[in-house]
Scaffold this active site. Structure first.
Site, PDB file in Angstrom:
ATOM      1  CB  CYS A 253      -3.221   0.736  -2.508  1.00  0.00           C
ATOM      2  SG  CYS A 253      -3.185   2.470  -2.972  1.00  0.00           S
ATOM      3  CG  ASN A 254      -9.678   1.292  -2.694  1.00  0.00           C
ATOM      4  OD1 ASN A 254     -10.717   0.775  -3.053  1.00  0.00           O
ATOM      5  ND2 ASN A 254      -9.215   1.177  -1.461  1.00  0.00           N
ATOM      6  CB  THR A 255      -4.832   5.193  -5.140  1.00  0.00           C
ATOM      7  OG1 THR A 255      -5.660   5.712  -4.103  1.00  0.00           O
ATOM      8  CG2 THR A 255      -4.437   6.309  -6.067  1.00  0.00           C
TER       9      THR A 255
ATOM     10  CE1 TYR B 125       2.544   5.277  -3.236  1.00  0.00           C
ATOM     11  CE2 TYR B 125       1.239   3.564  -4.282  1.00  0.00           C
ATOM     12  CZ  TYR B 125       2.408   3.963  -3.682  1.00  0.00           C
ATOM     13  OH  TYR B 125       3.436   3.069  -3.537  1.00  0.00           O
ATOM     14  N   GLY B 126      -2.824   9.244  -3.728  1.00  0.00           N
ATOM     15  CA  GLY B 126      -4.081   9.783  -4.248  1.00  0.00           C
ATOM     16  C   GLY B 126      -3.964  10.960  -5.206  1.00  0.00           C
TER      17      GLY B 126
ATOM     18  CG  HIS C  54      -4.498   5.075   4.448  1.00  0.00           C
ATOM     19  ND1 HIS C  54      -4.028   4.551   3.271  1.00  0.00           N
ATOM     20  CD2 HIS C  54      -3.404   5.514   5.130  1.00  0.00           C
ATOM     21  CE1 HIS C  54      -2.702   4.662   3.241  1.00  0.00           C
ATOM     22  NE2 HIS C  54      -2.301   5.248   4.362  1.00  0.00           N
TER      23      HIS C  54
ATOM     24  CG  ASP D  11      -1.797   1.229   1.327  1.00  0.00           C
ATOM     25  OD1 ASP D  11      -2.336   1.633   0.276  1.00  0.00           O
ATOM     26  OD2 ASP D  11      -1.948   1.811   2.420  1.00  0.00           O
ATOM     27  CB  SER D  12       0.161   4.775  -0.664  1.00  0.00           C
ATOM     28  OG  SER D  12      -0.942   4.890   0.208  1.00  0.00           O
TER      29      SER D  12
ATOM     30  CB  CYS E  97      -9.114   5.253   0.761  1.00  0.00           C
ATOM     31  SG  CYS E  97      -7.407   5.514   1.306  1.00  0.00           S
TER      32      CYS E  97
HETATM   33  N1  DGL Z   1      -4.584   3.485   0.806  1.00  0.00           N
HETATM   34  C1  DGL Z   1      -4.739   3.971  -0.472  1.00  0.00           C
HETATM   35  C2  DGL Z   1      -6.024   3.636  -1.161  1.00  0.00           C
HETATM   36  O1  DGL Z   1      -6.612   2.641  -0.856  1.00  0.00           O
HETATM   37  C3  DGL Z   1      -4.030   5.164  -0.982  1.00  0.00           C
HETATM   38  C4  DGL Z   1      -4.143   6.409  -0.228  1.00  0.00           C
HETATM   39  C5  DGL Z   1      -3.153   7.420  -0.721  1.00  0.00           C
HETATM   40  O2  DGL Z   1      -1.981   7.130  -0.664  1.00  0.00           O
HETATM   41  O3  DGL Z   1      -3.585   8.483  -1.154  1.00  0.00           O
HETATM   42  O4  DGL Z   1      -6.454   4.350  -2.041  1.00  0.00           O
END
Ligand code: DGL
Length: 259
Positions: free
Chosen positions: A73-75, A42-43, A185, A10-11, A183
């Site tokens: 990580c969804n992104t 990452y977003g 997080h 993940d990020s 997300c």
């Molecule tokens: N945890 C991440 C997600 O699921 C990325 C969040 C990020 O780094 O902006 O999108």
């Protein structure tokens, strides 16, 4: 059968919400988790940069002998998984916002989604939303600033409460009865969100679905570990290891690694 580890990245620290579901369902599997906190969030980054970072994380996990990669990580999933699947031979599991169950169950025909800019602007997200949101209004909200606060150990801060109020108030005015956390997080915000949202709003995330999918893909590929194995869990962070250590409730040690 394979006792090689499952690689998860993940990020930052958020993907541990996915790791914990996987570990609960598959305690005999060895896991390696990478928190790319140095490059979080990452977003707001573009597709190209998110793909570069996802490649870097994948290659490190493959060097460590992982048999399967979970993009927690969804992104990264919505921007890079297509590329990863084309480039490497191992199976990849991704995570996407749980639009489908929310759209199927909503009574008010209005659901909210909180996710990063990278996820909400991706082609894959739009395809999924168009597919399942038949007759359902989706209120999209970028959770700007939430990931940096979590990455800095400020889950229970006044700044966090202020942002969550700001992001959910328009959704409540629109009469949502489901809030999709898009997300990895954000599951760490559920205790706070539960105090802010009225009881009729159900919060959903994708953690258990990803764990079940991981189990199914391992079985299909004959890659499951022996059930007699007691799974080892290894965590690497290229940011502040103590933040990851705290999020893991200090139950596991975290190694600092520059990657
Ligand atoms: N945890 C991440 C997600 O699921 C990325 C969040 C990020 O780094 O902006 O999108």
């Amino acid at each position: 059968m394979s006792n090689s580890p499952i690689g998860i990245f993940d990020s930052g620290v958020g993907g541990t919400s996915i790791w914990s579901e996987i570990h609960k369902l598959l305690p005999h599997e060895n896991t390696i988790y990478l928190a790319d906190s140095k490059n979080a969030p990452y977003g707001p980054k573009g597709k190209e940069r998110i793909t570069e970072l996802s490649i870097k994380n994948t290659e490190l996990l493959l060097q460590k002998g992982c048999k399967i990669i979970v993009v927690a990580c969804n992104t990264a999933t919505t921007n890079a998984i297509k590329h990863l699947r084309k480039s490497y031979d191992v199976p990849f599991i991704g995570i996407e916002p749980a639009i489908k169950p929310a759209a199927l169950q909503t009574k008010s025909k209005t659901i909210g989604i909180l996710a990063t800019k990278g996820t909400l602007s991706s082609e894959l997200f739009h395809k999924t939303a168009d597919l399942y949101a038949n007759g359902v209004q989706i209120i999209e909200q970028v959770g700007e600033g939430l990931v940096p606060l979590i990455e800095n150990g400020k889950i229970d801060s006044p700044e966090m409460e202020k942002l969550l109020n700001l992001y959910t108030t328009p959704m409540l005015h629109a009469n949502i009865d489901y809030l999709v956390l898009g997300c990895s997080h954000y599951p760490y915000l559920i205790p706070k969100l539960t105090t802010l949202l009225p009881k009729h709003v159900t919060i959903i995330d994708s953690g258990t679905a990803v764990a079940k999918q991981t189990q199914a893909i391992l079985a299909q590929n004959d890659l499951s570990a022996e059930t007699s194995n007691s799974g080892s869990c290894t965590f690497y962070s290229n940011g502040k290891p103590e933040i990851l250590y705290d999020i893991l409730k200090r139950d596991y040690s975290v190694e600092a690694l520059d990657f």
